[in-house]
Design a protein around this motif. Structure first.
Motif, PDB file in Angstrom:
ATOM      1  N   ALA A  11       0.819  -1.215   0.000  1.00 12.80           N
ATOM      2  CA  ALA A  11       0.000   0.000   0.000  1.00 12.80           C
ATOM      3  C   ALA A  11       0.859   1.274   0.000  1.00 12.80           C
ATOM      4  CB  ALA A  11      -0.965  -0.014   1.186  1.00 12.80           C
ATOM      5  N   PRO A  12       1.876   1.418   0.883  1.00 12.12           N
ATOM      6  CA  PRO A  12       2.702   2.629   0.828  1.00 12.12           C
ATOM      7  C   PRO A  12       3.439   2.781  -0.503  1.00 12.12           C
ATOM      8  CG  PRO A  12       2.997   1.517   2.931  1.00 12.12           C
ATOM      9  CD  PRO A  12       2.207   0.588   2.065  1.00 12.12           C
ATOM     10  N   MET A  13       3.897   1.658  -1.069  1.00 12.73           N
ATOM     11  CA  MET A  13       4.588   1.721  -2.352  1.00 12.73           C
ATOM     12  C   MET A  13       3.693   2.336  -3.425  1.00 12.73           C
ATOM     13  SD  MET A  13       5.972  -1.504  -4.650  1.00 12.73           S
ATOM     14  CE  MET A  13       4.393  -2.343  -4.633  1.00 12.73           C
ATOM     15  N   HIS A  14       2.441   1.869  -3.489  1.00 11.58           N
ATOM     16  CA  HIS A  14       1.565   2.363  -4.546  1.00 11.58           C
ATOM     17  C   HIS A  14       1.055   3.773  -4.257  1.00 11.58           C
ATOM     18  CE1 HIS A  14       1.459  -1.953  -5.747  1.00 11.58           C
ATOM     19  NE2 HIS A  14       1.570  -1.364  -6.914  1.00 11.58           N
ATOM     20  N   GLN A  15       0.893   4.129  -2.982  1.00 10.16           N
ATOM     21  CA  GLN A  15       0.492   5.503  -2.699  1.00 10.16           C
ATOM     22  C   GLN A  15       1.607   6.472  -3.036  1.00 10.16           C
ATOM     23  OE1 GLN A  15      -2.759   6.599  -1.633  1.00 10.16           O
ATOM     24  NE2 GLN A  15      -1.762   8.393  -2.524  1.00 10.16           N
ATOM     25  N   LEU A  16       2.855   6.090  -2.794  1.00  6.02           N
ATOM     26  CA  LEU A  16       3.981   6.919  -3.223  1.00  6.02           C
ATOM     27  C   LEU A  16       3.965   7.057  -4.740  1.00  6.02           C
ATOM     28  CD1 LEU A  16       6.592   8.490  -2.933  1.00  6.02           C
ATOM     29  CD2 LEU A  16       7.820   6.315  -2.703  1.00  6.02           C
ATOM     30  N   GLY A  17       3.682   5.958  -5.438  1.00  5.02           N
ATOM     31  CA  GLY A  17       3.585   6.032  -6.892  1.00  5.02           C
ATOM     32  C   GLY A  17       2.509   6.993  -7.340  1.00  5.02           C
ATOM     33  N   CYS A  18       1.351   6.966  -6.676  1.00  6.06           N
ATOM     34  CA  CYS A  18       0.274   7.907  -7.007  1.00  6.06           C
ATOM     35  C   CYS A  18       0.730   9.347  -6.795  1.00  6.06           C
ATOM     36  CB  CYS A  18      -0.952   7.627  -6.140  1.00  6.06           C
ATOM     37  SG  CYS A  18      -1.851   6.109  -6.543  1.00  6.06           S
ATOM     38  N   ALA A  19       1.457   9.594  -5.710  1.00  6.31           N
ATOM     39  CA  ALA A  19       1.949  10.941  -5.426  1.00  6.31           C
ATOM     40  C   ALA A  19       2.931  11.402  -6.502  1.00  6.31           C
ATOM     41  CB  ALA A  19       2.614  10.978  -4.053  1.00  6.31           C
TER      42      ALA A  19
ATOM     43  N   GLY B  31       2.511   4.869   6.026  1.00  2.04           N
ATOM     44  CA  GLY B  31       2.234   5.215   4.642  1.00  2.04           C
ATOM     45  C   GLY B  31       2.617   6.656   4.333  1.00  2.04           C
ATOM     46  N   LYS B  32       2.280   7.578   5.234  1.00  2.00           N
ATOM     47  CA  LYS B  32       2.624   8.978   5.020  1.00  2.00           C
ATOM     48  C   LYS B  32       4.135   9.185   5.046  1.00  2.00           C
ATOM     49  CE  LYS B  32      -1.680  10.879   6.920  1.00  2.00           C
ATOM     50  NZ  LYS B  32      -2.288  11.698   7.992  1.00  2.00           N
ATOM     51  N   MET B  33       4.830   8.463   5.919  1.00  2.00           N
ATOM     52  CA  MET B  33       6.281   8.624   5.992  1.00  2.00           C
ATOM     53  C   MET B  33       6.945   8.212   4.682  1.00  2.00           C
ATOM     54  SD  MET B  33       9.157   6.901   8.476  1.00  2.00           S
ATOM     55  CE  MET B  33       8.466   7.510   9.991  1.00  2.00           C
ATOM     56  N   VAL B  34       6.488   7.104   4.089  1.00  2.00           N
ATOM     57  CA  VAL B  34       7.068   6.646   2.833  1.00  2.00           C
ATOM     58  C   VAL B  34       6.889   7.719   1.757  1.00  2.00           C
ATOM     59  CG1 VAL B  34       6.852   4.952   0.972  1.00  2.00           C
ATOM     60  CG2 VAL B  34       6.843   4.190   3.347  1.00  2.00           C
ATOM     61  N   ILE B  35       5.695   8.317   1.689  1.00  2.00           N
ATOM     62  CA  ILE B  35       5.461   9.375   0.709  1.00  2.00           C
ATOM     63  C   ILE B  35       6.404  10.552   0.971  1.00  2.00           C
ATOM     64  CG2 ILE B  35       3.786  10.972  -0.289  1.00  2.00           C
ATOM     65  CD1 ILE B  35       1.576   9.094   0.750  1.00  2.00           C
TER      66      ILE B  35
ATOM     67  N   ALA C 198       1.950  15.283   0.728  1.00  2.00           N
ATOM     68  CA  ALA C 198       1.592  13.894   0.983  1.00  2.00           C
ATOM     69  C   ALA C 198       0.100  13.765   1.257  1.00  2.00           C
ATOM     70  CB  ALA C 198       2.405  13.346   2.154  1.00  2.00           C
ATOM     71  N   GLU C 199      -0.425  14.684   2.083  1.00  2.00           N
ATOM     72  CA  GLU C 199      -1.856  14.670   2.403  1.00  2.00           C
ATOM     73  C   GLU C 199      -2.698  14.913   1.149  1.00  2.00           C
ATOM     74  OE1 GLU C 199      -4.590  14.437   5.830  1.00  2.00           O
ATOM     75  OE2 GLU C 199      -2.474  14.015   5.550  1.00  2.00           O
ATOM     76  N   GLU C 200      -2.244  15.838   0.317  1.00  2.00           N
ATOM     77  CA  GLU C 200      -2.993  16.138  -0.904  1.00  2.00           C
ATOM     78  C   GLU C 200      -2.970  14.957  -1.871  1.00  2.00           C
ATOM     79  OE1 GLU C 200      -5.041  18.902  -3.689  1.00  2.00           O
ATOM     80  OE2 GLU C 200      -5.146  18.089  -1.652  1.00  2.00           O
ATOM     81  N   SER C 201      -1.865  14.234  -1.917  1.00  2.00           N
ATOM     82  CA  SER C 201      -1.819  13.065  -2.805  1.00  2.00           C
ATOM     83  C   SER C 201      -2.790  11.984  -2.340  1.00  2.00           C
ATOM     84  CB  SER C 201      -0.394  12.496  -2.881  1.00  2.00           C
ATOM     85  OG  SER C 201      -0.067  11.703  -1.753  1.00  2.00           O
ATOM     86  N   LEU C 202      -2.974  11.859  -1.029  1.00  2.00           N
ATOM     87  CA  LEU C 202      -3.935  10.898  -0.496  1.00  2.00           C
ATOM     88  C   LEU C 202      -5.358  11.291  -0.870  1.00  2.00           C
ATOM     89  CD1 LEU C 202      -2.312  10.470   3.006  1.00  2.00           C
ATOM     90  CD2 LEU C 202      -2.576   8.645   1.329  1.00  2.00           C
TER      91      LEU C 202
END
Length: 397
Positions: free
Chosen positions: A239-247, A351-355, A272-276
């Motif tokens: 999940a963190p990997m793909h959320q970073l990708g989305c960001a 998850g936020k830290m990874v982003i 990071a918050e805006e990407s979420l």
């Protein structure tokens, strides 16, 4: 009383369907939910937040299995006994096992290592004009390294299962076909085999301080322990990997904001918050555990409602200028990317830290990148949605 004709219908099983379509926005303006071939799709923010907090709904896997007639095999083993589908007392016990590994103190202590890892990975990316795959070469190893550091699990052992944990996310795809189901079953079985071997090793050496050793002290049934670990690997790495990708996709599409982050790293937490909000990595399923009525909607026990985070997080009732990606957006309502209520994701801070560390390392070293060809995305209905292949051409500052 809402008439059936007043409720929009969206065919989420259409291969061409994607959440960021005008159809979704139009449906949200027509009604707070839509009908789909497999259940309800919640489109507005407040109703979605209310449903996620409602204890009469649960992410239990049994309802999802029933949709596909899955009664045995690795998928049944996982969804029938994972963290979300355990009875409340055991669910609380599993969260208690995980909590020390994701405590604020432990995360704060790990941030320095996370930054170092992110910068080391950024240093290795190619700058000769050919594209780098930011998923395989950056987001994946960064998320895996931090997850393993926090949980005490060996990265060299888990690394071969990276694609497996990504496949596990497809368990929740509502459009499971035969080929995809076989892929998921194979990936799950490989993860189960690894976990069983790791647990056997811990039994032989019971003095460990890693997550597996802590879990084995609970006395919970082995099938719950193994399914829990699959959930943690998926939630903590995939999940963190793909959320970073989305960001990174969002920032690459908005080069002016990439450069603002380079000039002012203090804006990174907001980015990071805006990407979420802008492109959430997941869509959250809930199943009614009893007959209920909410906001005029009657649900029978076993009925499914899927929160469409893409739509809810762009609801103009909840966010000003929701279709504008803005890293300086004032903090207000929380994006629904990590769920809500008693099942709020315990790894949200991870998850936020990874982003944050990933975006910081890349924006400090490279100018706003150009995409080299189309971004290849995972299936729209996957549990962990995001880029599967992200080719970016990077240039050093």
């Amino acid at each position: 009383m809402t008439q059936l004709l007043d409720i929009p219908y969206i065919d989420v099983l259409d291969p061409a369907f994607h959440f960021a379509s005008p159809q979704i926005s139009a449906a949200r303006e027509q009604h707070w939910y839509a009908r789909t071939p497999v259940g309800l799709l919640i489109l507005r923010y407040q109703e979605a937040a209310d449903l996620l907090a409602d204890t009469r709904l649960s992410p239990t896997g049994s309802g999802h299995l029933a949709l596909h007639g899955i009664t045995s095999g690795p998928i049944h083993r996982y969804l029938g006994s994972n963290m979300s589908s355990t009875e409340r007392d055991n669910h609380v016990k599993l969260r208690a096992v995980l909590a020390p590994f994701l405590s604020p103190r432990r995360l704060a202590e790990a941030k320095g290592l996370a930054r170092t890892t992110a910068h080391d990975l950024a240093d290795r990316l190619t700058t000769d004009g050919s594209p780098s795959d930011l998923m395989a070469d950056f987001a994946d190893p960064l998320a895996l390294s931090l997850f393993c550091h926090l949980t005490g699990l060996p990265a060299d052992e888990l690394q071969p299962y990276g694609s497996a944990s990504a496949d596990v996310g497809l368990v929740f795809a509502l459009s499971l076909n035969t080929e995809l189901r076989h892929q998921v079953e194979h990936s799950l079985q490989s993860l189960f085999s690894y976990i069983e071997q790791a647990m056997a090793a811990r039994r032989a050496t019971p003095s460990g301080t890693d997550l597996i050793s802590a879990l084995m002290k609970t006395g919970l049934p082995t099938h719950q322990q193994t399914s829990f670990l699959v959930s943690v690997i998926m939630g903590g790495h995939d999940a963190p990997m793909h959320q970073l990708g989305c960001a990174l996709v969002a920032l690459a599409e908005h080069p002016d904001q990439w450069e603002r982050l380079a000039q002012d790293p203090a804006l990174i937490p907001g980015a990071a918050e805006e990407s979420l909000r802008w492109s959430a990595h997941t869509h959250t399923l809930r199943f009614a555990v009893e007959d209920l009525e909410v906001a005029g909607l009657a649900m029978a026990r076993g009925d499914m409602a899927a929160v469409c985070n893409w739509s809810a997080n762009r609801d103009p009732r909840a966010f000003d200028r929701p279709d504008l990606f803005d890293i300086t957006r004032p903090r207000g309502r929380l994006p629904l990317a990590f769920g809500g209520g008693p099942f709020f994701c315990p790894g949200s801070a991870l998850g936020k830290m990874v982003i944050e560390v990933g975006v910081e390392a890349l924006t400090q070293r490279y100018t706003a990148p150009a995409t080299a060809g189309p971004v290849r995305w995972r299936p729209a209905l996957a549990a962990a949605y995001g880029p599967q292949h992200l080719p970016l051409v990077l240039q050093e500052r």
